[in-house]
Motif scaffolding. Structure first.
Motif, PDB file in Angstrom:
ATOM      1  N   ASN A   1       2.225  -8.182  38.111  1.00  0.00           N
ATOM      2  CA  ASN A   1       1.708  -6.968  38.771  1.00  0.00           C
ATOM      3  C   ASN A   1       2.354  -6.754  40.124  1.00  0.00           C
ATOM      4  OD1 ASN A   1       0.067  -6.734  36.600  1.00  0.00           O
ATOM      5  ND2 ASN A   1      -1.856  -7.080  37.692  1.00  0.00           N
ATOM      6  N   ARG A   2       2.516  -7.878  40.838  1.00  0.00           N
ATOM      7  CA  ARG A   2       3.061  -7.744  42.186  1.00  0.00           C
ATOM      8  C   ARG A   2       4.520  -7.260  42.138  1.00  0.00           C
ATOM      9  NH1 ARG A   2       3.158 -12.476  46.734  1.00  0.00           N
ATOM     10  NH2 ARG A   2       4.721 -11.490  48.033  1.00  0.00           N
ATOM     11  N   VAL A   3       5.282  -7.826  41.200  1.00  0.00           N
ATOM     12  CA  VAL A   3       6.677  -7.401  41.034  1.00  0.00           C
ATOM     13  C   VAL A   3       6.726  -5.915  40.676  1.00  0.00           C
ATOM     14  CG1 VAL A   3       8.692  -7.631  39.498  1.00  0.00           C
ATOM     15  CG2 VAL A   3       7.594  -9.675  40.429  1.00  0.00           C
ATOM     16  N   PHE A   4       5.904  -5.530  39.722  1.00  0.00           N
ATOM     17  CA  PHE A   4       5.887  -4.143  39.249  1.00  0.00           C
ATOM     18  C   PHE A   4       5.528  -3.196  40.394  1.00  0.00           C
ATOM     19  CE2 PHE A   4       3.545  -0.796  36.660  1.00  0.00           C
ATOM     20  CZ  PHE A   4       4.700  -0.237  36.133  1.00  0.00           C
ATOM     21  N   HIS A   5       4.493  -3.542  41.098  1.00  0.00           N
ATOM     22  CA  HIS A   5       4.017  -2.704  42.198  1.00  0.00           C
ATOM     23  C   HIS A   5       5.080  -2.587  43.297  1.00  0.00           C
ATOM     24  CE1 HIS A   5       1.891  -2.108  46.044  1.00  0.00           C
ATOM     25  NE2 HIS A   5       1.174  -1.246  45.345  1.00  0.00           N
ATOM     26  N   ASP A   6       5.645  -3.740  43.669  1.00  0.00           N
ATOM     27  CA  ASP A   6       6.597  -3.719  44.777  1.00  0.00           C
ATOM     28  C   ASP A   6       7.921  -3.058  44.384  1.00  0.00           C
ATOM     29  OD1 ASP A   6       4.647  -4.923  46.206  1.00  0.00           O
ATOM     30  OD2 ASP A   6       5.658  -6.845  46.494  1.00  0.00           O
ATOM     31  N   PHE A   7       8.332  -3.243  43.140  1.00  0.00           N
ATOM     32  CA  PHE A   7       9.568  -2.580  42.707  1.00  0.00           C
ATOM     33  C   PHE A   7       9.369  -1.063  42.701  1.00  0.00           C
ATOM     34  CE2 PHE A   7      12.579  -1.056  39.384  1.00  0.00           C
ATOM     35  CZ  PHE A   7      13.757  -1.445  40.009  1.00  0.00           C
ATOM     36  N   ARG A   8       8.217  -0.630  42.208  1.00  0.00           N
ATOM     37  CA  ARG A   8       7.915   0.814  42.217  1.00  0.00           C
ATOM     38  C   ARG A   8       7.974   1.366  43.616  1.00  0.00           C
ATOM     39  NH1 ARG A   8       4.926   2.468  37.635  1.00  0.00           N
ATOM     40  NH2 ARG A   8       4.980   4.490  38.557  1.00  0.00           N
ATOM     41  N   ASN A   9       7.504   0.574  44.553  1.00  0.00           N
ATOM     42  CA  ASN A   9       7.467   1.064  45.928  1.00  0.00           C
ATOM     43  C   ASN A   9       8.810   0.910  46.625  1.00  0.00           C
ATOM     44  OD1 ASN A   9       4.911   1.967  45.779  1.00  0.00           O
ATOM     45  ND2 ASN A   9       3.977   0.108  46.621  1.00  0.00           N
ATOM     46  N   GLY A  10       9.791   0.445  45.903  1.00  0.00           N
ATOM     47  CA  GLY A  10      11.141   0.405  46.446  1.00  0.00           C
ATOM     48  C   GLY A  10      11.430  -0.790  47.328  1.00  0.00           C
ATOM     49  N   SER A  11      10.628  -1.869  47.207  1.00  0.00           N
ATOM     50  CA  SER A  11      10.905  -3.022  48.076  1.00  0.00           C
ATOM     51  C   SER A  11      12.141  -3.774  47.641  1.00  0.00           C
ATOM     52  CB  SER A  11       9.767  -4.029  48.081  1.00  0.00           C
ATOM     53  OG  SER A  11       8.566  -3.421  47.957  1.00  0.00           O
ATOM     54  N   CYS A  12      12.682  -3.464  46.494  1.00  0.00           N
ATOM     55  CA  CYS A  12      13.860  -4.189  46.035  1.00  0.00           C
ATOM     56  C   CYS A  12      14.683  -3.248  45.163  1.00  0.00           C
ATOM     57  CB  CYS A  12      13.398  -5.403  45.232  1.00  0.00           C
ATOM     58  SG  CYS A  12      14.736  -6.462  44.730  1.00  0.00           S
ATOM     59  N   ARG A  13      15.991  -3.437  45.213  1.00  0.00           N
ATOM     60  CA  ARG A  13      16.847  -2.474  44.506  1.00  0.00           C
ATOM     61  C   ARG A  13      16.998  -2.787  43.009  1.00  0.00           C
ATOM     62  NH1 ARG A  13      20.242   1.399  46.699  1.00  0.00           N
ATOM     63  NH2 ARG A  13      20.116   0.524  48.795  1.00  0.00           N
TER      64      ARG A  13
END
Ligand SMILES: Nc1ncnc2c1ncn2[C@@H]1O[C@H](COP(=O)(O)OP(=O)(O)OP(=O)(O)O)[C@@H](O)[C@H]1O
Ligand SMILES: [Mg+2]
Length: 472
Positions: free
Chosen positions: A317-329
């Motif tokens: 969930n954390r990966v999904f959430h943070d990737f959606r928010n653009g924290s990683c390319r």
């Protein structure tokens, strides 16, 4: 007198519209996959005002082709089997009529939306909440990998719409914690996946909890033959929609690079330096390979997240959430995130491992080019993949081209004006500082993303839209 009345009612009409908090307009180029409409307006469907408010505030101005076909029919109560391309708005095509039909005055569960993965359940429930924001509707998401007791507690309050994955929903129905006896709408998104052998028995048991008079709505971009027996058995004269005159998206250019297995990482490195990556999803065919590749990418000095089904749910969930928010390319993943995932900022999909069948290929490359925007899909092809490449090209009636030495920037980069002024231009897939190449954070996080990431904040091109979807 009647003129006065008309004037004041039209003022009233304008009033509510003027008070909406609309997101910034998305000015990027869009293909006919979403623009070839009949010209309907959402207001043509006589929807509740509160629902219209949610639709407009989500940034939707006009219905997409699948929404034009699906919404009016679904509102009549008829069963639907709908097929439309990836990223063309199927979610709202079933959520809008589902929301319209909810009686918020009743405490009963009235609608079930089933999806095949937990991440997609989270995303879909968020779309329900965003569009239904002004309606006072209670939406609950329930999936495996979370605490059953929490779900049971939550169900002691009123819930109108359940969004979930089949196993957990069946569990709750079997325990009499969810009562579907008053639920009139049964929706399956990615229906063909839900009707694969692993899920079908669960789906059939779940239907058994529903009243005889119910509406069944099925949506997907792919409908192999497996769906037919379900249709014949459980649907009443379904209205069939098929908007797939061709299968692949007009906005997604597909390339292949012919490589040996051991050259793949090197090839990927070259791609990173050449491509204009806003955000990318890189698919591997096994969980082991996901982790190995994520490590390699980090060693090369690029930031990446990874996700696969063998990780703990809260890490996923954390990966999904943070990737959606653009924290990683970059995100490396297995087919867990192949279907339905909607991240508007993803403009590049890389099949590090070529998929085994045409459906998986179609859904994977459909993670870019969302809502008629532009994207690129690149396939690393080994000698063993040659025939499969040919077979998938034939089955999809599409052309996958050899990758040219220089990729035309116009193919995957949309109108630059749409970028938030505070954000740097796209395509800066800068290597991280090699010295900072630590491996902090939970599984799924490679390196210290917060500190070393190419930039802080989101990469999202139309931030407003996006942040609403993630509920931030
Ligand atoms: N009418 C609309 N106007 C503008 N944007 C829209 C509209 N309808 C949907 N969208 C946006 O289009 C994107 C893709 O929608 P959605 O995820 O529903 O596609 P899909 O057809 O379900 O794709 P997939 O087959 O990959 O699941 C989302 O970001 C959504 O917010
Ligand atoms: Mg979808």
């Amino acid at each position: 007198m009647s003129e006065v009345k008309t004037k004041s009612s039209s003022n009233n009409q304008q009033d509510w519209k003027n008070q909406l908090s609309l997101p910034a307009k998305d000015t990027r180029v869009q293909t006919e996959d979403v623009t070839a409409t009949k010209g309907n307006e959402f207001e043509d469907y006589y929807l509740k005002r509160e629902l219209l408010m949610g639709i407009f505030e989500a940034g939707f101005e006009k219905p997409s082709p699948i929404q034009e076909e699906s919404i009016p029919i679904a509102l009549t109560g008829r069963d639907i089997l709908a097929r439309a391309k990836n990223g063309t708005g199927k979610t709202a095509a079933f959520i809008i009529p589902a929301l319209e039909k909810i009686n918020t005055g009743s405490p009963d569960v009235q609608c079930l939306i089933l999806v095949p993965t937990r991440e997609l359940a989270l995303q879909t429930s968020q779309v329900c909440k965003t569009i239904g924001k002004h309606m006072n509707i209670n939406v609950m998401v329930t999936t495996g990998g979370t605490n059953l007791k929490d779900d049971i507690m939550r169900l002691s309050e009123n819930v109108h719409i359940i969004v979930g994955t089949p196993g957990r929903v069946l569990d709750l129905a079997n325990k009499n914690v969810i009562n579907f006896s008053k639920a009139e709408t049964f929706i399956m998104d990615e229906a063909d996946k839900l009707l694969s052998p692993e899920f079908t028995p669960v789906i059939e048991q779940l239907l058994g909890f529903f009243p005889k008079k119910r509406q069944v709505l099925l949506y997907s971009a792919t409908f192999p033959l497996v769906v037919k027996s379900f249709k014949d058995k459980h649907m009443v004269k379904p209205y069939e929609i098929n908007l797939m005159d061709e299968l692949t998206l007009k906005g997604v250019t597909q390339y292949y690079a012919y490589v040996e297995e051991k050259q793949k990482v090197h090839c990927l490195n070259t791609l990173f330096s050449k491509l204009q990556i806003n955000q990318s999803i890189i698919f591997c065919n096994s969980t082991n390979r996901v982790e190995l590749l994520a490590r390699k990418i980090t060693e090369l000095g690029y930031s990446c997240f990874y996700s696969h089904a063998r990780m703990l749910q809260h890490h996923r969930n954390r990966v999904f959430h943070d990737f959606r928010n653009g924290s990683c390319r970059n995100l490396v993943c297995s087919d867990l995130l192949t279907r339905g995932i909607d991240i508007q900022a993803v403009n590049v999909v890389i099949n590090f491992d070529f998929p085994r069948n045409a459906e998986t290929y179609l859904h994977r490359i459909g993670r870019s080019g969302r809502f008629g925007h532009l994207g690129i899909a690149i396939n690393l092809i080994t000698n063993e993949d040659r025939f499969n490449l040919y077979k998938i090209e034939q089955e999809l009636g599409t052309e996958i081209l050899p990758i040219p030495p220089v990729i035309d920037k116009r193919l995957n980069i949309n109108d630059h004006n749409s970028y938030n002024k505070n954000q740097p231009p796209p395509g800066l897939n800068r290597p991280r500082n090699q010295n900072n190449n630590t491996n902090e954070g939970p599984p799924g996080y490679h390196g210290n993303q917060r500190r070393n990431n190419q930039r802080q904040g989101g990469y999202n091109q139309n931030g407003e839209n996006y942040s609403q979807q993630t509920g931030k």
